[in-house]
Design an enzyme around this catalytic site. Structure first.
Site, PDB file in Angstrom:
ATOM      1  N   SER A 182       0.791  -1.228   0.000  1.00 43.48           N
ATOM      2  CA  SER A 182       0.000   0.000   0.000  1.00 43.48           C
ATOM      3  C   SER A 182       0.823   1.277   0.000  1.00 43.48           C
ATOM      4  O   SER A 182       0.378   2.301  -0.512  1.00 43.48           O
ATOM      5  CB  SER A 182      -0.945   0.012   1.202  1.00 43.48           C
ATOM      6  OG  SER A 182      -0.217  -0.080   2.414  1.00 43.48           O
ATOM      7  N   HIS A 210      -5.286  -3.585  -2.455  1.00 39.61           N
ATOM      8  CA  HIS A 210      -4.853  -2.595  -3.449  1.00 39.61           C
ATOM      9  C   HIS A 210      -4.618  -3.214  -4.818  1.00 39.61           C
ATOM     10  O   HIS A 210      -4.119  -2.543  -5.718  1.00 39.61           O
ATOM     11  CB  HIS A 210      -3.582  -1.906  -2.963  1.00 39.61           C
ATOM     12  CG  HIS A 210      -3.774  -1.093  -1.731  1.00 39.61           C
ATOM     13  ND1 HIS A 210      -4.108   0.248  -1.746  1.00 39.61           N
ATOM     14  CD2 HIS A 210      -3.699  -1.433  -0.418  1.00 39.61           C
ATOM     15  CE1 HIS A 210      -4.213   0.693  -0.511  1.00 39.61           C
ATOM     16  NE2 HIS A 210      -3.979  -0.318   0.310  1.00 39.61           N
ATOM     17  N   LYS A 241     -11.913   0.406  -1.473  1.00 42.36           N
ATOM     18  CA  LYS A 241     -10.998   0.996  -2.455  1.00 42.36           C
ATOM     19  C   LYS A 241     -11.649   0.950  -3.833  1.00 42.36           C
ATOM     20  O   LYS A 241     -12.516   1.756  -4.127  1.00 42.36           O
ATOM     21  CB  LYS A 241      -9.636   0.310  -2.363  1.00 42.36           C
ATOM     22  CG  LYS A 241      -9.023   0.540  -0.977  1.00 42.36           C
ATOM     23  CD  LYS A 241      -7.786  -0.248  -0.723  1.00 42.36           C
ATOM     24  CE  LYS A 241      -7.184   0.076   0.638  1.00 42.36           C
ATOM     25  NZ  LYS A 241      -8.042  -0.254   1.784  1.00 42.36           N
TER      26      LYS A 241
END
Length: 389
Positions: A182, A210, A241
């Site tokens: 990240s 991610h 996300k």
């Protein structure tokens, strides 16, 4: 001794507040898109994990609103008891199908997902082997388990092998790694990890928080990126996300999913994902499946940003993801530059110890599929001016 005696903010908090460069808790007054209103002014957002830009997508927003109207604000119970909606079941089925696994289980947050998986799978006498730069939730999941945690140097496959060699053949072994790290934007060396796992009889868990929507065929993540979907035993991810919502999931075979549902304390003893969050994540996933080109657009814009920063003489850490860190070295310089950028109209995230080494601090920039080249050029020109001072 008063237990509150230790409850004082870290020294750097007081120092940065005194210097006027405290970087945290800036308040948004608008929808979190490529441009935001933050503390009364327009800022270009280069610090979000909203990689596909779907938090403001009309289909996603409408789905959340309809779920709110139909189901109300929350389920007031755990999935184990009264808190399972048809929406949860539909989302899990959609995730499993998308990620080419037999089943999926949803959790109320991404952090809770790692706590719930690792603590359920890793028992006394087992070993969990972690990359040193794994997310904090992985570390806490290891602490919550009764197994022994071993760490290997970041992306150092020789160190991973040396670690695996020391574990008894009779012990259960789980290698856990971020897919995309990240802070740095690095991608895990999954081909080597899978080869070592086979050699030493270990299972593999990839935290793709991610990676989902960023890498792989149609955004299916790190395992898909390397063509190793069948080699990864546990695929974990979040909705906060690329899927523009809140919650998390584990995608696994049916037996493991059923085991987690009945054993994982963070799953059993937490209220379920709210209806609006569940519906929004489901709508975002369906949008991604209908529009896989959005992943290519994200990749192209990320490359545009990397090239643009380098052309402007900005020292970046190379990556192949939407996370593009800028080298700023020491903590105070990092915080000062973050404040100057904020004042000039660009929001970025400072990365300080323990998320970085003491003299390897970074400004973490990240990009969205909904950015435009014009907005990025404006932002990068500001970055150039600030970094030159």
């Amino acid at each position: 001794m008063d237990i509150f005696e230790k409850c004082h903010p870290p020294q750097i908090v007081a120092e940065t507040r005194d210097c006027g460069i405290y970087p945290y808790f800036h308040a948004l007054a608008s929808m979190p898109g490529t441009e935001v209103v933050m503390e009364g002014r327009r800022r270009i957002m280069l610090g979000s994990n909203n990689y596909l830009g779907l938090t403001s997508n009309p289909e996603v927003v409408e789905a959340g609103m309809k779920a709110l109207e139909k189901y109300g604000t929350g389920c007031s119970g755990s999935r184990f008891l009264n808190g399972t909606l048809e929406l949860h079941i539909e989302l899990e089925a959609e995730l499993a199908n998308y990620l080419h696994t037999e089943s999926a289980v949803t959790f109320s947050t991404g952090f809770q997902t790692n706590l719930g998986i690792i603590s359920a799978i890793v028992h006394q006498g087992d070993y969990v082997i972690c990359d040193r730069e794994n997310h904090a939730s992985i570390y806490d999941g290891c602490k919550l388990s009764y197994g022994k945690m071993l760490r290997y140097r970041h992306s150092d496959m020789d160190d991973l092998e040396n670690t695996l060699k020391k574990i008894p053949d009779s012990a259960g072994k789980l290698i856990v790694t971020d897919g995309v790290f990240s802070m740095s934007g690095d991608i895990a060396d999954l081909p080597r990890i899978t080869a070592l796992a086979e050699k030493y009889g270990a299972r593999i868990m990839v935290d793709d928080a991610h990676g989902l929507g960023v890498l792989g065929d149609g955004g299916r993540g790190t395992a898909s990126h390397f063509g190793l979907e069948s080699k990864v035993d546990i695929k974990m991810g979040t909705f906060s996300k690329s899927l523009a919502s809140l919650g998390g999931y584990v995608a696994v075979n049916a037996d493991i999913a059923d085991y987690v549902r009945h054993v994982s304390r963070p799953f059993i003893f937490s209220a379920s994902v709210t209806p609006a969050s569940c519906a929004s994540a489901l709508a975002a996933l369906k949008y991604l499946r209908k529009h896989p080109e959005i992943v290519d657009r994200l990749s192209a814009l990320s490359s545009y940003a990397r090239d643009g920063l380098k052309k402007r003489g900005i020292p970046i850490r190379e990556s192949a993801t939407p996370i593009v860190p800028i080298h700023t070295c020491d903590a105070m310089n990092t915080l000062s530059k973050a404040k100057e950028l904020f004042d000039a109209g660009v929001y970025v995230n400072p990365v300080l110890p323990p998320a970085s080494a003491p003299n390897e601090c970074l400004l973490r920039t990240s990009y969205m599929a909904t950015h435009t080249e014009a907005i990025l050029d404006e932002a990068m020109d500001i970055v150039k001016d600030v970094m030159a001072t």
